[in-house]
Enzyme design. Structure first.
Site, short mmCIF file in Angstrom:
data_model
loop_
_atom_site.label_atom_id
_atom_site.label_comp_id
_atom_site.label_asym_id
_atom_site.label_seq_id
_atom_site.Cartn_x
_atom_site.Cartn_y
_atom_site.Cartn_z
N GLU A 60 -39.76 52.92 25.52
CA GLU A 60 -39.81 54.46 26.50
C GLU A 60 -38.26 54.91 26.56
O GLU A 60 -38.07 56.02 26.70
CB GLU A 60 -40.37 54.23 27.64
CG GLU A 60 -41.95 54.14 27.62
CD GLU A 60 -42.47 52.98 27.22
OE1 GLU A 60 -41.76 51.88 26.97
OE2 GLU A 60 -43.77 52.90 26.96
N HIS A 129 -51.48 51.14 35.35
CA HIS A 129 -52.02 52.21 34.78
C HIS A 129 -52.62 53.39 35.69
O HIS A 129 -53.34 54.06 35.47
CB HIS A 129 -53.03 52.12 33.82
CG HIS A 129 -52.91 51.25 32.68
ND1 HIS A 129 -52.41 49.82 32.62
CD2 HIS A 129 -52.25 51.52 31.31
CE1 HIS A 129 -51.77 49.39 31.79
NE2 HIS A 129 -51.97 50.33 30.61
#
Lengths: 327, 320
Positions: A60, A129
């Protein structure tokens, strides 16, 4: 006008921007051949090729870092972070690099980049999540932070974000990807970054919210309307820079304010809205400003009942509205 | 190589040395606040590295960036003025020592967060790859940066995407006060590039001509579509990590040993011995450089401070 889902609106925005400007490209994990974990980019790899819909390594910091470099070069990257929860490795790149480039170079450098990140709970995703992370970024001048709540805004705001010369964090309410449907016109349009939107006019009190919670707030407002409570609803849409004028105007009219967000309470974005109201509309208030937010726990727990306790919903919002209306 | 090119290399190295010496004095006089990292001892590295670049090639580096700025064509005036935080500095005083930049010179800056500029370099190189322009991004970083995650992410994807980037590890033997072998599992740093199948080499960073040759070769290979390359340049900083470094981590003997191989002194001797320039010519050039740096300091000291309203400018890019 066609009624489409949130995720379709987001895909349409990217499709049209890719077609409009060859400097636009998408980079992220599994955005290409697979079409994205939520299928946001499905079909775009076949249409525009692997040079413009780029599958990145699972890294990322580099998805964002490469985006910054390419944006400095003059390209218009759309960086996808698969889940907002995965944005933390890129935090330094966003805060230290993207947000400061224009300032440190006296405007010689600009970072026309969008970082898309699905956020929020209620889908059983558990701790990593489900997070709502907007408040980590609304403290940083140099960034813009956008959270759409409808397909119309999702498409129009994303197109504006792609065209904005500054770095824009674009948080997508993933629970609403397929749940939230709405009419979207066929032709070209954009929604400007900055202005909030009064989505329901009312006179008794104002509820400020954004993203998934705005969707729930509209439902709650309809529910309490049957009881005679007339709620004004403001969708903040752009969290940074914030639209003070619309906030103060609404509070001056209704005299009561409730702020609703899914992120946890302490240090959350609602505190800033409360401060704006206290500083700018104190004499118009008929009640203390109220905040309804996620509980102060580290993350959304997995078990379904625990997730339900964590999450706000239309019933919880309606109850908070009733309490404030009674004050 | 023409005589003029040799003398130009010498000019750059000596100018950096003089600028840094004057910067140290200005710091000690309290005229430069904050932190100051000098390039003394490492002048041959960026001078040789950047000499063969074309105008299309970008340079991006870490925080020890004054010398690199000069090699990229920024003037001594705007460099010293930036060190003093003046409105006439290359970043108009907002950047300071570690954050010099000038896009017009294709100098993409000093970067203060160790390793964080490596993904940016990959992004700049992606721009060249996508636009099919012949530019190469030259990304410099210290030995310390090879231990942080960004380094590994950026090298990996540069190879996966075949990016036109030259990774340059400027190995001055210490990450602040920690010797390479105390911080890195592999002391021979270029071997880390093997892990990503990136062709690599090393060169003596005290020899400006050797650095220039190694750089030219790799830039040519990258420009031909060969993908990324990795160059380890071994060097040594004669001063501390920053001005406030007590240097307890190394012995004076070690510093003296390296100073005997001063890259400027050695190149000066070479120029005379090889008959490229006479002692008189060199002394004359040194006088010109002395005056260039004296003028720069005077210019910087007499320059205005930034205006108060500049605090709020350029937070966002307004027009595009």
């Amino acid at each position: 006008m066609a009624e489409i889902t949130m995720i379709e609106a987001i895909r349409q925005a990217m499709d049209e921007e890719l077609a409009r400007d060859e400097n636009v490209f998408i980079v992220g994990e599994d955005v290409g051949q697979r079409g994205g974990v939520f299928r946001a980019t499905v079909g775009l790899f076949d249409k525009y090729g692997g040079e413009r819909v780029i599958d990145s390594p699972l890294a990322e910091a580099s998805i964002v870092g490469v985006g910054i470099g390419a944006a400095l070069y003059g390209m218009r990257p759309i960086c996808e972070i698969q889940f907002a929860d995965f944005i933390h490795p890129a935090f330094n790149q966003i805060i230290n690099e993207a947000a400061k480039m224009c300032y440190r170079s006296n405007g010689d450098w600009t970072v026309p980049m969008v970082i898309r990140a699905p956020y929020g709970g209620g889908i059983g995703g558990g701790l990593y999540h489900s997070q709502s992370l907007e408040a980590l970024f609304t403290h940083t001048p140099g960034l813009k932070v956008v959270v759409p709540s409808s397909p119309y805004d999702a498409k129009g705001l994303l197109k504006s974000a792609v065209r904005d010369p500054n770095p824009v964090l674009y948080f997508e309410p993933k629970k609403g990807y397929r749940l939230i449907k709405g009419e979207v016109p066929e032709g070209e349009y954009t929604v400007p970054i900055g202005p909030a939107n009064v989505t329901r006019a009312g006179s008794d009190l104002t509820v400020f919210s954004y993203g998934m919670m705005h969707y729930y707030t509209l439902q709650a407002a309809e529910a309490v309307a049957k009881e005679g409570i007339d709620v004004e609803v403001v969708d903040l849409r752009t969290l940074y820079p914030v639209d003070r004028e619309t906030i103060l105007k609404s509070v001056s009219k209704t005299g009561k304010a409730l702020i609703v967000h899914e992120d946890n309470l302490t240090g959350g974005y609602g505190g800033e809205i409360a401060a704006i109201i206290a500083e700018g509309a104190f004499s118009d208030l008929d009640a203390p400003v109220r905040r309804l937010a996620g509980p102060d726990v580290p993350a959304v727990p997995f078990s379904h009942p625990m997730q339900d306790w964590f999450m706000l919903n239309p019933a919880k919002i309606a109850e908070a509205i009733r309490q404030l209306a009674r004050y | 190589m023409e005589k003029k090119e040799y003398l130009d290399l010498y000019h750059q190295m000596v100018a950096i040395r003089r600028m840094e010496e004057r910067a140290a004095e200005l710091y000690q006089q309290g005229k430069i606040g904050g932190f100051l990292h000098l390039y003394i001892g490492q002048e041959a590295v960026s001078t040789g590295l950047i000499a063969p670049r074309t105008p299309d090639d970008r340079v991006i580096t870490a925080y020890r960036d004054h010398g690199v700025a000069y090699n990229c064509g920024l003037s001594a005036r705007e460099i010293i003025a930036e060190l003093l935080g003046k409105a006439t500095g290359c970043s108009k005083g907002k950047g300071g020592s570690m954050h010099m930049a000038d896009v017009k010179k294709n100098y993409w800056g000093g970067h203060a967060i160790v390793g964080a500029h490596l993904p940016l370099a990959a992004g700049l190189a992606l721009g060249d790859l996508y636009s099919k322009t012949p530019g190469v991004t030259i990304c410099m970083f210290g030995d310390g940066a090879t231990n942080i995650g960004y380094f590994h992410e950026a090298l990996n994807l540069s190879k996966v995407w075949n990016l036109p980037v030259l990774w340059v590890c400027e190995n001055n033997q210490y990450g602040m006060g920690t010797a390479v072998d105390r911080a890195s599992a592999v002391s021979d740093i270029r071997k880390k590039a093997d892990g990503y199948a990136i062709l690599n080499d090393e060169v003596d960073g005290m020899d400006v001509l050797a650095v220039k040759e190694a750089s030219a070769k790799m830039l040519e290979e990258i420009r031909a579509g060969g993908g990324p390359r990795f160059l380890e340049i071994n060097t040594y900083r004669f001063r501390g990590h920053s001005m406030g470094d007590p240097e307890r981590y190394r012995k004076a003997d070690e510093v003296h040993r390296y100073q005997e191989n001063d890259p400027i002194g050695m190149f000066r001797k070479y120029l005379i011995a090889a008959g490229i320039a006479s002692e008189e010519e060199i002394v004359k050039l040194e006088d010109v450089i002395e005056e260039e740096v004296r003028d720069a300091v005077e210019f910087a000291e007499n320059s205005p401070e930034p205006a108060p309203e500049e605090l709020y400018t350029n937070v966002y890019f307004e027009t595009y």
